[in-house]
Scaffold this motif. Structure first.
Motif, PDB file in Angstrom:
ATOM      1  N   LEU A  13       0.790  -1.345   0.154  1.00 49.09           N
ATOM      2  CA  LEU A  13       0.549  -0.077  -0.254  1.00 49.09           C
ATOM      3  C   LEU A  13       0.929   1.603  -0.096  1.00 49.09           C
ATOM      4  O   LEU A  13       2.191   1.481   0.320  1.00 49.09           O
ATOM      5  N   PHE A  14       0.504   2.052  -0.691  1.00 46.68           N
ATOM      6  CA  PHE A  14       0.958   3.691  -0.744  1.00 46.68           C
ATOM      7  C   PHE A  14       0.225   4.564  -0.408  1.00 46.68           C
ATOM      8  O   PHE A  14      -1.078   4.765  -0.670  1.00 46.68           O
ATOM      9  N   LEU A  15       0.394   5.640   0.097  1.00 48.77           N
ATOM     10  CA  LEU A  15       0.043   6.248   0.556  1.00 48.77           C
ATOM     11  C   LEU A  15       0.741   7.815  -0.160  1.00 48.77           C
ATOM     12  O   LEU A  15       1.529   8.453  -0.250  1.00 48.77           O
ATOM     13  N   VAL A  16      -0.631   8.184  -1.265  1.00 50.37           N
ATOM     14  CA  VAL A  16      -0.169   9.084  -2.157  1.00 50.37           C
ATOM     15  C   VAL A  16      -0.583  10.578  -1.587  1.00 50.37           C
ATOM     16  O   VAL A  16      -1.911  11.417  -2.041  1.00 50.37           O
ATOM     17  N   PHE A  17       0.603  11.590  -1.910  1.00 47.73           N
ATOM     18  CA  PHE A  17       0.059  13.363  -1.812  1.00 47.73           C
ATOM     19  C   PHE A  17       0.933  14.304  -3.281  1.00 47.73           C
ATOM     20  O   PHE A  17       1.647  14.279  -3.232  1.00 47.73           O
ATOM     21  N   GLY A  18       0.736  14.266  -3.374  1.00 43.40           N
ATOM     22  CA  GLY A  18       0.577  14.764  -5.234  1.00 43.40           C
ATOM     23  C   GLY A  18       2.096  13.750  -5.645  1.00 43.40           C
ATOM     24  O   GLY A  18       0.465  12.707  -5.927  1.00 43.40           O
ATOM     25  N   ASP A  19       3.272  14.029  -6.028  1.00 40.30           N
ATOM     26  CA  ASP A  19       4.082  13.002  -6.802  1.00 40.30           C
ATOM     27  C   ASP A  19       4.685  12.719  -6.370  1.00 40.30           C
ATOM     28  O   ASP A  19       4.904  11.483  -6.302  1.00 40.30           O
ATOM     29  N   HIS A  20       4.183  12.341  -4.371  1.00 38.29           N
ATOM     30  CA  HIS A  20       5.065  11.835  -3.203  1.00 38.29           C
ATOM     31  C   HIS A  20       3.973  10.077  -2.936  1.00 38.29           C
ATOM     32  O   HIS A  20       3.104   9.942  -2.862  1.00 38.29           O
ATOM     33  N   ARG A  21       4.643   8.995  -2.921  1.00 36.97           N
ATOM     34  CA  ARG A  21       4.599   7.968  -3.496  1.00 36.97           C
ATOM     35  C   ARG A  21       5.049   6.589  -2.002  1.00 36.97           C
ATOM     36  O   ARG A  21       6.187   7.045  -1.935  1.00 36.97           O
ATOM     37  N   GLN A  22       4.274   6.992  -0.627  1.00 31.28           N
ATOM     38  CA  GLN A  22       4.738   6.663   0.920  1.00 31.28           C
ATOM     39  C   GLN A  22       3.855   5.795   0.878  1.00 31.28           C
ATOM     40  O   GLN A  22       3.279   5.618   1.594  1.00 31.28           O
ATOM     41  N   PRO A  23       5.080   4.510   1.278  1.00 29.86           N
ATOM     42  CA  PRO A  23       4.964   3.277   0.903  1.00 29.86           C
ATOM     43  C   PRO A  23       4.145   3.096   2.710  1.00 29.86           C
ATOM     44  O   PRO A  23       4.795   3.967   3.456  1.00 29.86           O
ATOM     45  N   LEU A  24       2.984   2.908   2.870  1.00 30.28           N
ATOM     46  CA  LEU A  24       2.814   2.716   4.422  1.00 30.28           C
ATOM     47  C   LEU A  24       2.373   1.191   5.086  1.00 30.28           C
ATOM     48  O   LEU A  24       2.298   0.241   4.153  1.00 30.28           O
ATOM     49  N   ARG A  25       3.412   0.680   6.026  1.00 27.08           N
ATOM     50  CA  ARG A  25       4.256  -0.309   6.722  1.00 27.08           C
ATOM     51  C   ARG A  25       2.920  -0.412   7.301  1.00 27.08           C
ATOM     52  O   ARG A  25       1.944  -0.395   7.687  1.00 27.08           O
ATOM     53  N   VAL A  26       2.314  -1.817   6.955  1.00 29.02           N
ATOM     54  CA  VAL A  26       1.419  -3.170   7.573  1.00 29.02           C
ATOM     55  C   VAL A  26       1.836  -4.699   7.739  1.00 29.02           C
ATOM     56  O   VAL A  26       2.583  -5.012   7.077  1.00 29.02           O
ATOM     57  N   THR A  27       1.504  -4.482   9.558  1.00 28.79           N
ATOM     58  CA  THR A  27       2.308  -5.686   9.583  1.00 28.79           C
ATOM     59  C   THR A  27       1.263  -6.811  10.025  1.00 28.79           C
ATOM     60  O   THR A  27       1.655  -7.559  11.232  1.00 28.79           O
ATOM     61  N   ASP A  64      -0.444  -5.849  12.962  1.00 28.01           N
ATOM     62  CA  ASP A  64      -0.973  -6.110  14.601  1.00 28.01           C
ATOM     63  C   ASP A  64      -1.373  -4.496  14.934  1.00 28.01           C
ATOM     64  O   ASP A  64      -1.894  -4.133  13.685  1.00 28.01           O
ATOM     65  N   ARG A  65      -1.667  -4.512  15.573  1.00 25.39           N
ATOM     66  CA  ARG A  65      -2.763  -3.611  16.590  1.00 25.39           C
ATOM     67  C   ARG A  65      -2.377  -2.114  16.215  1.00 25.39           C
ATOM     68  O   ARG A  65      -2.992  -0.987  16.464  1.00 25.39           O
ATOM     69  N   ASP A  66      -1.223  -1.797  16.336  1.00 27.59           N
ATOM     70  CA  ASP A  66      -0.424  -0.799  15.639  1.00 27.59           C
ATOM     71  C   ASP A  66       0.048  -0.161  14.309  1.00 27.59           C
ATOM     72  O   ASP A  66       0.052   0.612  14.225  1.00 27.59           O
ATOM     73  N   ASP A  67      -0.637  -0.728  13.944  1.00 30.19           N
ATOM     74  CA  ASP A  67      -0.507  -0.591  12.665  1.00 30.19           C
ATOM     75  C   ASP A  67      -1.623   0.885  12.383  1.00 30.19           C
ATOM     76  O   ASP A  67      -0.646   1.534  11.489  1.00 30.19           O
ATOM     77  N   LEU A  68      -2.577   1.272  12.182  1.00 32.88           N
ATOM     78  CA  LEU A  68      -3.268   2.442  12.692  1.00 32.88           C
ATOM     79  C   LEU A  68      -2.121   3.701  12.912  1.00 32.88           C
ATOM     80  O   LEU A  68      -1.839   4.771  12.414  1.00 32.88           O
ATOM     81  N   LEU A  69      -1.534   2.935  14.050  1.00 31.44           N
ATOM     82  CA  LEU A  69      -0.695   4.286  14.616  1.00 31.44           C
ATOM     83  C   LEU A  69       0.201   4.289  13.998  1.00 31.44           C
ATOM     84  O   LEU A  69       0.917   5.415  13.582  1.00 31.44           O
ATOM     85  N   ARG A  70       1.221   3.205  13.242  1.00 35.77           N
ATOM     86  CA  ARG A  70       2.260   3.415  12.739  1.00 35.77           C
ATOM     87  C   ARG A  70       1.900   4.011  11.384  1.00 35.77           C
ATOM     88  O   ARG A  70       2.800   4.773  10.919  1.00 35.77           O
ATOM     89  N   GLY A  71       0.407   4.348  10.902  1.00 30.08           N
ATOM     90  CA  GLY A  71       0.601   4.410   9.992  1.00 30.08           C
ATOM     91  C   GLY A  71       0.342   5.970  10.002  1.00 30.08           C
ATOM     92  O   GLY A  71       0.501   6.908   8.561  1.00 30.08           O
ATOM     93  N   TYR A  72       0.462   7.031  10.789  1.00 30.31           N
ATOM     94  CA  TYR A  72       0.611   8.051  11.003  1.00 30.31           C
ATOM     95  C   TYR A  72       2.039   8.491  10.748  1.00 30.31           C
ATOM     96  O   TYR A  72       1.988   9.672   9.808  1.00 30.31           O
ATOM     97  N   LEU A  73       2.832   7.943  10.997  1.00 36.17           N
ATOM     98  CA  LEU A  73       4.076   8.540  10.958  1.00 36.17           C
ATOM     99  C   LEU A  73       4.244   8.086   9.408  1.00 36.17           C
ATOM    100  O   LEU A  73       5.351   9.030   8.594  1.00 36.17           O
ATOM    101  N   ASP A  74       3.861   7.126   8.935  1.00 35.16           N
ATOM    102  CA  ASP A  74       3.791   7.160   7.437  1.00 35.16           C
ATOM    103  C   ASP A  74       3.332   8.625   6.281  1.00 35.16           C
ATOM    104  O   ASP A  74       3.566   8.797   5.809  1.00 35.16           O
ATOM    105  N   LEU A  75       1.906   8.399   6.866  1.00 29.65           N
ATOM    106  CA  LEU A  75       1.565  10.097   6.560  1.00 29.65           C
ATOM    107  C   LEU A  75       2.366  11.393   6.713  1.00 29.65           C
ATOM    108  O   LEU A  75       2.338  12.004   5.917  1.00 29.65           O
ATOM    109  N   ASN A  76       2.802  11.413   7.842  1.00 34.48           N
ATOM    110  CA  ASN A  76       3.463  12.376   8.034  1.00 34.48           C
ATOM    111  C   ASN A  76       5.172  12.350   7.294  1.00 34.48           C
ATOM    112  O   ASN A  76       5.599  13.871   6.574  1.00 34.48           O
TER     113      ASN A  76
END
Length: 207
Positions: free
Chosen positions: A108-122, A124-136
């Protein structure tokens, strides 16, 4: 008898003068509201995330910002929500560019403009919380998502997204250390993030 009548009329006249004088000195309803606003008794609630951040920064260092955060919860991003959905809800409200989620499965990727940031999915229960680091990482350098340290005690953690220049203004006004005391800058290392905010929050307040 005339003397008694004279003093009775005098007393009545005096009471009438006092009533008129008091009525003239009483401000109108709008005036009372204006006075209350000037004294800080009435404050319009913040309508934008930057305003909420400024109000939190104005609190005494020993004062927990959590009640204020809950009162303005719609201005924050919450770890119970998927990062891209939380961002896009604020984007509609604040006029920010949207984030798209692309890919499938663990790719999965978070796409913002021309930037494609990998979204780390493991998984576990911390996936959503971890996703905010990727969003940043996805919205940098124009925007930045920071973590509200005063939400560490909660199962639903709070983040705040601002334009980079808005964070700079706060740091210029209050100092970078003071801003980081409330709003923790995110990095890419999730384990370091968890440990750092836990240490920063430990013993901060009585609860």
């Amino acid at each position: 008898m005339k003397i008694i009548l004279f003093f009775a009329l005098l007393a009545l006249f005096t009471l009438l003068l006092l009533y008129v004088s008091r009525d003239r000195q009483r401000p109108a309803a709008n005036d009372e509201a204006s006075v209350a606003v000037k004294r800080g008794a009435l404050k319009a609630p913040p309508q934008h995330a930057a305003e909420a951040a400024a109000l939190i920064m104005a609190l005494a260092k020993t004062q927990d910002s959590w009640p204020q955060v809950l009162a303005q919860s719609r201005l924050f991003l919450w770890s119970s929500d998927e990062p891209e959905k939380a961002w896009n809800e604020q984007a509609r409200r604040e006029g920010l560019p949207p984030v798209a989620l692309e890919g499938s499965g663990d790719n999965l990727f978070l796409v913002f403009g021309d930037h494609r940031q990998p979204l780390r999915v493991t998984g576990d229960r911390d996936d959503l919380l971890r996703g905010y680091l990727d969003l940043n990482l996805a919205v940098q350098p124009d925007y930045e998502v920071r973590y509200l340290i005063d939400s560490t005690h909660s199962s639903n953690r709070a983040f705040l997204a601002l334009a980079h220049q808005d964070w700079q203004r706060l740091e210029q006004q209050f100092g970078a250390a003071a801003v980081a005391y409330r709003f923790y800058p995110l990095g890419a290392n999730f384990e370091h993030f968890i440990q750092s905010v836990k240490e920063a929050y430990q013993g901060r307040y009585s609860h």
